[in-house]
Scaffold this motif. Structure first.
Motif, PDB file in Angstrom:
ATOM      1  N   ASP A  94       0.776  -1.180  -0.050  1.00 24.83           N
ATOM      2  CA  ASP A  94       0.147  -0.106   0.111  1.00 24.83           C
ATOM      3  C   ASP A  94       0.812   1.285   0.084  1.00 24.83           C
ATOM      4  OD1 ASP A  94      -2.410  -1.303  -0.090  1.00 24.83           O
ATOM      5  OD2 ASP A  94      -2.889  -1.345   1.788  1.00 24.83           O
ATOM      6  N   LEU A  95       1.962   1.066   0.759  1.00 28.63           N
ATOM      7  CA  LEU A  95       2.889   2.300   0.867  1.00 28.63           C
ATOM      8  C   LEU A  95       3.523   2.803  -0.481  1.00 28.63           C
ATOM      9  CD1 LEU A  95       4.478   2.102   4.401  1.00 28.63           C
ATOM     10  CD2 LEU A  95       2.627   3.597   3.638  1.00 28.63           C
ATOM     11  N   LYS A  96       3.957   1.732  -1.336  1.00 23.01           N
ATOM     12  CA  LYS A  96       4.539   1.696  -2.584  1.00 23.01           C
ATOM     13  C   LYS A  96       3.608   2.394  -3.438  1.00 23.01           C
ATOM     14  CE  LYS A  96       7.974  -1.657  -2.295  1.00 23.01           C
ATOM     15  NZ  LYS A  96       8.617  -2.965  -2.791  1.00 23.01           N
ATOM     16  N   ALA A  97       2.103   1.853  -3.253  1.00 28.79           N
ATOM     17  CA  ALA A  97       1.153   2.464  -4.321  1.00 28.79           C
ATOM     18  C   ALA A  97       0.922   3.753  -4.075  1.00 28.79           C
ATOM     19  CB  ALA A  97      -0.148   1.419  -4.177  1.00 28.79           C
ATOM     20  N   ILE A  98       0.973   4.143  -2.784  1.00 28.99           N
ATOM     21  CA  ILE A  98       0.601   5.673  -2.352  1.00 28.99           C
ATOM     22  C   ILE A  98       1.808   6.586  -2.969  1.00 28.99           C
ATOM     23  CG2 ILE A  98       0.506   7.273  -0.612  1.00 28.99           C
ATOM     24  CD1 ILE A  98      -0.872   4.964   1.071  1.00 28.99           C
ATOM     25  N   ALA A  99       3.184   6.019  -2.666  1.00 29.96           N
ATOM     26  CA  ALA A  99       4.165   6.919  -3.130  1.00 29.96           C
ATOM     27  C   ALA A  99       4.151   6.797  -4.688  1.00 29.96           C
ATOM     28  CB  ALA A  99       5.361   6.212  -2.562  1.00 29.96           C
ATOM     29  N   ARG A 100       3.870   5.944  -5.289  1.00 28.48           N
ATOM     30  CA  ARG A 100       3.796   5.911  -6.892  1.00 28.48           C
ATOM     31  C   ARG A 100       2.757   6.755  -7.185  1.00 28.48           C
ATOM     32  NH1 ARG A 100       4.845   3.485 -11.570  1.00 28.48           N
ATOM     33  NH2 ARG A 100       3.192   3.073 -12.951  1.00 28.48           N
ATOM     34  N   LEU A 135      -7.066   3.995  -0.439  1.00 30.55           N
ATOM     35  CA  LEU A 135      -6.850   2.197   0.290  1.00 30.55           C
ATOM     36  C   LEU A 135      -7.330   2.255   1.677  1.00 30.55           C
ATOM     37  CD1 LEU A 135      -3.148   2.290  -1.430  1.00 30.55           C
ATOM     38  CD2 LEU A 135      -5.258   1.015  -2.045  1.00 30.55           C
ATOM     39  N   GLY A 136      -8.055   3.156   2.154  1.00 29.12           N
ATOM     40  CA  GLY A 136      -8.661   3.069   3.599  1.00 29.12           C
ATOM     41  C   GLY A 136      -7.399   3.411   4.584  1.00 29.12           C
ATOM     42  N   ILE A 137      -6.539   4.261   4.068  1.00 25.11           N
ATOM     43  CA  ILE A 137      -5.454   4.743   5.130  1.00 25.11           C
ATOM     44  C   ILE A 137      -5.667   6.173   5.222  1.00 25.11           C
ATOM     45  CG2 ILE A 137      -2.919   5.028   5.288  1.00 25.11           C
ATOM     46  CD1 ILE A 137      -2.702   2.483   3.349  1.00 25.11           C
ATOM     47  N   SER A 138      -5.555   6.611   6.494  1.00 21.19           N
ATOM     48  CA  SER A 138      -5.772   7.977   6.950  1.00 21.19           C
ATOM     49  C   SER A 138      -4.815   8.826   6.763  1.00 21.19           C
ATOM     50  CB  SER A 138      -6.735   7.905   8.320  1.00 21.19           C
ATOM     51  OG  SER A 138      -7.803   7.382   8.249  1.00 21.19           O
ATOM     52  N   SER A 139      -4.780  10.096   6.696  1.00 22.14           N
ATOM     53  CA  SER A 139      -3.685  11.042   6.552  1.00 22.14           C
ATOM     54  C   SER A 139      -3.891  12.367   6.982  1.00 22.14           C
ATOM     55  CB  SER A 139      -3.132  11.149   4.919  1.00 22.14           C
ATOM     56  OG  SER A 139      -4.268  11.620   4.320  1.00 22.14           O
ATOM     57  N   ILE A 140      -3.005  13.158   7.118  1.00 18.76           N
ATOM     58  CA  ILE A 140      -2.984  14.641   7.465  1.00 18.76           C
ATOM     59  C   ILE A 140      -1.689  15.330   7.080  1.00 18.76           C
ATOM     60  CG2 ILE A 140      -2.287  14.285   9.785  1.00 18.76           C
ATOM     61  CD1 ILE A 140      -3.834  16.565  10.760  1.00 18.76           C
ATOM     62  N   TRP A 141      -1.855  16.495   6.432  1.00 15.11           N
ATOM     63  CA  TRP A 141      -0.621  17.510   5.829  1.00 15.11           C
ATOM     64  C   TRP A 141      -0.200  17.839   7.122  1.00 15.11           C
ATOM     65  CZ3 TRP A 141      -0.963  20.393   0.958  1.00 15.11           C
ATOM     66  CH2 TRP A 141       0.126  21.289   0.715  1.00 15.11           C
ATOM     67  N   VAL A 178       8.079  20.779   1.197  1.00 13.87           N
ATOM     68  CA  VAL A 178       6.814  21.172   1.113  1.00 13.87           C
ATOM     69  C   VAL A 178       6.051  20.627   2.455  1.00 13.87           C
ATOM     70  CG1 VAL A 178       4.733  21.079  -0.461  1.00 13.87           C
ATOM     71  CG2 VAL A 178       7.082  21.073  -1.330  1.00 13.87           C
ATOM     72  N   GLY A 179       6.174  19.412   2.648  1.00 15.36           N
ATOM     73  CA  GLY A 179       5.267  19.150   3.934  1.00 15.36           C
ATOM     74  C   GLY A 179       5.441  17.760   4.218  1.00 15.36           C
ATOM     75  N   HIS A 180       4.750  17.252   5.145  1.00 18.02           N
ATOM     76  CA  HIS A 180       4.687  15.817   5.646  1.00 18.02           C
ATOM     77  C   HIS A 180       3.392  15.318   5.441  1.00 18.02           C
ATOM     78  CE1 HIS A 180       7.414  18.139   8.120  1.00 18.02           C
ATOM     79  NE2 HIS A 180       8.279  17.091   8.153  1.00 18.02           N
ATOM     80  N   ILE A 181       3.370  14.137   5.073  1.00 18.05           N
ATOM     81  CA  ILE A 181       2.031  13.454   5.091  1.00 18.05           C
ATOM     82  C   ILE A 181       1.952  12.459   6.261  1.00 18.05           C
ATOM     83  CG2 ILE A 181       0.257  12.188   4.005  1.00 18.05           C
ATOM     84  CD1 ILE A 181       0.486  14.683   2.773  1.00 18.05           C
ATOM     85  N   ALA A 182       1.240  12.260   7.500  1.00 19.11           N
ATOM     86  CA  ALA A 182       1.183  11.607   8.241  1.00 19.11           C
ATOM     87  C   ALA A 182       0.257  10.330   8.071  1.00 19.11           C
ATOM     88  CB  ALA A 182       0.995  12.113   9.683  1.00 19.11           C
ATOM     89  N   LEU A 183       0.597   9.280   7.840  1.00 18.88           N
ATOM     90  CA  LEU A 183      -0.060   8.156   7.457  1.00 18.88           C
ATOM     91  C   LEU A 183      -0.257   6.825   8.415  1.00 18.88           C
ATOM     92  CD1 LEU A 183       1.533   7.744   3.934  1.00 18.88           C
ATOM     93  CD2 LEU A 183      -0.941   8.686   4.158  1.00 18.88           C
ATOM     94  N   GLY A 184      -1.571   6.395   8.339  1.00 16.15           N
ATOM     95  CA  GLY A 184      -1.751   5.196   9.083  1.00 16.15           C
ATOM     96  C   GLY A 184      -3.433   4.979   9.349  1.00 16.15           C
ATOM     97  N   TYR A 185      -3.651   4.413  10.069  1.00 19.61           N
ATOM     98  CA  TYR A 185      -5.030   3.828  10.483  1.00 19.61           C
ATOM     99  C   TYR A 185      -5.749   4.616  11.397  1.00 19.61           C
ATOM    100  CZ  TYR A 185      -4.019   0.295   7.275  1.00 19.61           C
ATOM    101  OH  TYR A 185      -3.721  -0.513   6.058  1.00 19.61           O
TER     102      TYR A 185
END
Length: 176
Positions: free
Chosen positions: A27-33, A114-120, A149-156
Protein backbone atom coordinates in the motif's frame (compact mmCIF):
# COMPACT_ATOMS: atom_id res chain seq x y z
CA UNK A 1 -21.05 9.65 -8.39
CA UNK A 2 -17.84 7.91 -9.47
CA UNK A 3 -15.28 6.48 -7.04
CA UNK A 4 -12.72 9.27 -7.50
CA UNK A 5 -15.25 11.97 -6.65
CA UNK A 6 -16.44 9.97 -3.61
CA UNK A 7 -12.85 9.69 -2.34
CA UNK A 8 -12.22 13.40 -2.83
CA UNK A 9 -15.37 14.24 -0.87
CA UNK A 10 -14.78 11.72 1.93
CA UNK A 11 -11.08 12.36 2.71
CA UNK A 12 -10.60 14.11 6.02
CA UNK A 13 -7.52 14.88 8.10
CA UNK A 14 -6.87 12.37 10.86
CA UNK A 15 -5.59 13.61 14.20
CA UNK A 16 -5.34 10.31 16.07
CA UNK A 17 -3.72 7.23 14.57
CA UNK A 18 -3.30 3.67 15.79
CA UNK A 19 0.45 3.94 16.38
CA UNK A 20 1.27 0.23 16.15
CA UNK A 21 -0.77 -0.58 13.04
CA UNK A 22 1.51 -0.16 10.04
CA UNK A 23 0.09 0.00 6.50
CA UNK A 24 1.45 -2.72 4.22
CA UNK A 25 4.53 -2.04 2.15
CA UNK A 26 2.45 -2.76 -0.95
CA UNK A 27 0.00 0.00 0.00
CA UNK A 28 2.80 2.44 0.84
CA UNK A 29 4.45 1.78 -2.52
CA UNK A 30 1.12 2.38 -4.29
CA UNK A 31 0.60 5.66 -2.41
CA UNK A 32 4.14 6.85 -3.17
CA UNK A 33 3.75 5.87 -6.82
CA UNK A 34 0.55 7.92 -7.03
CA UNK A 35 2.55 10.89 -5.78
CA UNK A 36 4.96 10.52 -8.67
CA UNK A 37 2.08 10.93 -11.12
CA UNK A 38 1.12 14.39 -9.83
CA UNK A 39 1.04 17.08 -12.48
CA UNK A 40 4.17 19.23 -12.65
CA UNK A 41 5.07 22.28 -14.67
CA UNK A 42 6.88 21.44 -17.89
CA UNK A 43 6.67 17.77 -16.88
CA UNK A 44 9.64 18.43 -14.59
CA UNK A 45 8.59 15.89 -11.96
CA UNK A 46 10.37 18.12 -9.43
CA UNK A 47 8.78 16.42 -6.40
CA UNK A 48 10.73 13.95 -4.28
CA UNK A 49 9.06 11.69 -1.72
CA UNK A 50 10.84 10.33 1.34
CA UNK A 51 8.94 7.42 2.91
CA UNK A 52 9.79 7.05 6.59
CA UNK A 53 8.77 3.77 8.22
CA UNK A 54 11.81 3.53 10.49
CA UNK A 55 10.42 4.38 13.96
CA UNK A 56 13.67 5.84 15.29
CA UNK A 57 13.99 8.24 12.34
CA UNK A 58 10.27 9.01 12.40
CA UNK A 59 10.58 9.96 16.08
CA UNK A 60 13.66 12.15 15.42
CA UNK A 61 11.79 14.00 12.67
CA UNK A 62 8.78 14.36 14.96
CA UNK A 63 10.97 15.85 17.72
CA UNK A 64 12.57 18.29 15.28
CA UNK A 65 9.16 19.29 13.90
CA UNK A 66 7.84 19.86 17.43
CA UNK A 67 10.89 21.96 18.27
CA UNK A 68 10.34 24.16 15.19
CA UNK A 69 6.68 24.42 16.20
CA UNK A 70 7.67 25.58 19.69
CA UNK A 71 6.21 22.54 21.44
CA UNK A 72 7.80 20.77 24.42
CA UNK A 73 9.77 17.54 24.22
CA UNK A 74 7.47 14.55 23.84
CA UNK A 75 4.88 16.38 21.74
CA UNK A 76 4.11 14.46 18.52
CA UNK A 77 3.00 16.68 15.63
CA UNK A 78 2.30 13.52 13.61
CA UNK A 79 -0.50 12.37 15.95
CA UNK A 80 1.00 8.92 16.47
CA UNK A 81 1.01 7.98 12.77
CA UNK A 82 3.48 5.14 12.15
CA UNK A 83 4.48 6.45 8.69
CA UNK A 84 5.39 9.84 7.33
CA UNK A 85 5.97 10.74 3.72
CA UNK A 86 7.95 13.91 3.24
CA UNK A 87 7.61 15.86 0.02
CA UNK A 88 10.49 17.96 -1.25
CA UNK A 89 10.79 19.85 -4.51
CA UNK A 90 13.80 20.65 -6.64
CA UNK A 91 14.26 24.43 -6.44
CA UNK A 92 15.75 24.46 -9.94
CA UNK A 93 12.38 23.63 -11.50
CA UNK A 94 10.66 26.90 -12.47
CA UNK A 95 7.31 25.72 -11.07
CA UNK A 96 8.58 23.97 -7.92
CA UNK A 97 6.37 26.02 -5.57
CA UNK A 98 3.30 24.72 -7.38
CA UNK A 99 4.44 21.16 -8.05
CA UNK A 100 4.88 20.08 -4.42
CA UNK A 101 1.31 20.63 -3.21
CA UNK A 102 0.04 18.55 -6.13
CA UNK A 103 2.24 15.65 -4.97
CA UNK A 104 0.85 16.09 -1.45
CA UNK A 105 -2.75 15.98 -2.73
CA UNK A 106 -2.09 12.85 -4.78
CA UNK A 107 -0.56 11.11 -1.75
CA UNK A 108 -3.53 11.91 0.49
CA UNK A 109 -6.08 10.94 -2.15
CA UNK A 110 -4.31 7.66 -2.91
CA UNK A 111 -4.12 6.84 0.81
CA UNK A 112 -7.84 7.47 1.24
CA UNK A 113 -8.60 5.20 -1.70
CA UNK A 114 -6.80 2.38 0.16
CA UNK A 115 -8.55 3.00 3.49
CA UNK A 116 -5.47 4.67 5.01
CA UNK A 117 -5.92 7.95 6.85
CA UNK A 118 -3.68 10.98 6.49
CA UNK A 119 -2.99 14.56 7.50
CA UNK A 120 -0.75 17.24 6.00
CA UNK A 121 1.77 18.52 8.56
CA UNK A 122 3.81 21.65 7.88
CA UNK A 123 7.34 22.78 8.82
CA UNK A 124 9.18 20.59 6.28
CA UNK A 125 10.64 23.78 4.77
CA UNK A 126 12.25 24.71 8.06
CA UNK A 127 13.42 21.13 8.67
CA UNK A 128 15.14 20.79 5.32
CA UNK A 129 16.63 24.28 5.40
CA UNK A 130 18.43 23.22 8.59
CA UNK A 131 21.49 21.06 9.14
CA UNK A 132 19.13 18.41 10.54
CA UNK A 133 17.28 18.01 7.23
CA UNK A 134 20.36 18.43 5.09
CA UNK A 135 21.95 15.51 6.94
CA UNK A 136 18.94 13.31 6.10
CA UNK A 137 19.26 14.25 2.44
CA UNK A 138 22.99 13.52 2.52
CA UNK A 139 22.36 10.08 4.03
CA UNK A 140 19.83 9.38 1.26
CA UNK A 141 22.25 10.54 -1.41
CA UNK A 142 19.93 13.35 -2.53
CA UNK A 143 22.10 16.12 -3.89
CA UNK A 144 20.81 19.45 -5.08
CA UNK A 145 18.72 22.33 -3.88
CA UNK A 146 15.51 21.08 -2.31
CA UNK A 147 12.72 22.79 -0.43
CA UNK A 148 10.54 20.91 2.02
CA UNK A 149 6.84 21.18 1.17
CA UNK A 150 5.23 19.10 3.90
CA UNK A 151 4.78 15.78 5.62
CA UNK A 152 1.92 13.38 5.12
CA UNK A 153 1.32 11.43 8.32
CA UNK A 154 -0.20 8.06 7.37
CA UNK A 155 -1.80 5.18 9.18
CA UNK A 156 -5.11 3.85 10.39
CA UNK A 157 -7.45 6.17 12.24
CA UNK A 158 -8.21 5.49 15.87
CA UNK A 159 -11.91 5.25 16.71
CA UNK A 160 -13.64 8.59 16.36
CA UNK A 161 -10.60 10.32 14.86
CA UNK A 162 -12.29 11.34 11.61
CA UNK A 163 -14.79 14.17 11.75
CA UNK A 164 -17.48 14.70 9.14
CA UNK A 165 -16.90 17.32 6.48
CA UNK A 166 -17.78 20.89 7.33
CA UNK A 167 -20.46 22.43 5.14
CA UNK A 168 -18.92 23.69 1.92
CA UNK A 169 -18.56 27.43 1.38
CA UNK A 170 -19.87 29.05 -1.78
CA UNK A 171 -16.47 29.20 -3.49
CA UNK A 172 -17.49 28.39 -7.06
CA UNK A 173 -18.35 31.23 -9.44
CA UNK A 174 -19.65 30.62 -12.93
CA UNK A 175 -19.01 32.84 -15.93
CA UNK A 176 -21.59 31.79 -18.50
Amino acid sequence: MNETLKILESRRSCRKFIADKMPSEEDLKAIARAGTFAPSGHGSQSGKIIVVTNKALRDKISAENAKIMGQPAGFDPFYGAPVIMIVLVDKNAPTYKYDGPLVMANLMTAAESLGISSIWIHRAKEEFDSDFGKQILKELGLEGEYEGVGHIALGYAADGAIRPAAPRKENVFWCR
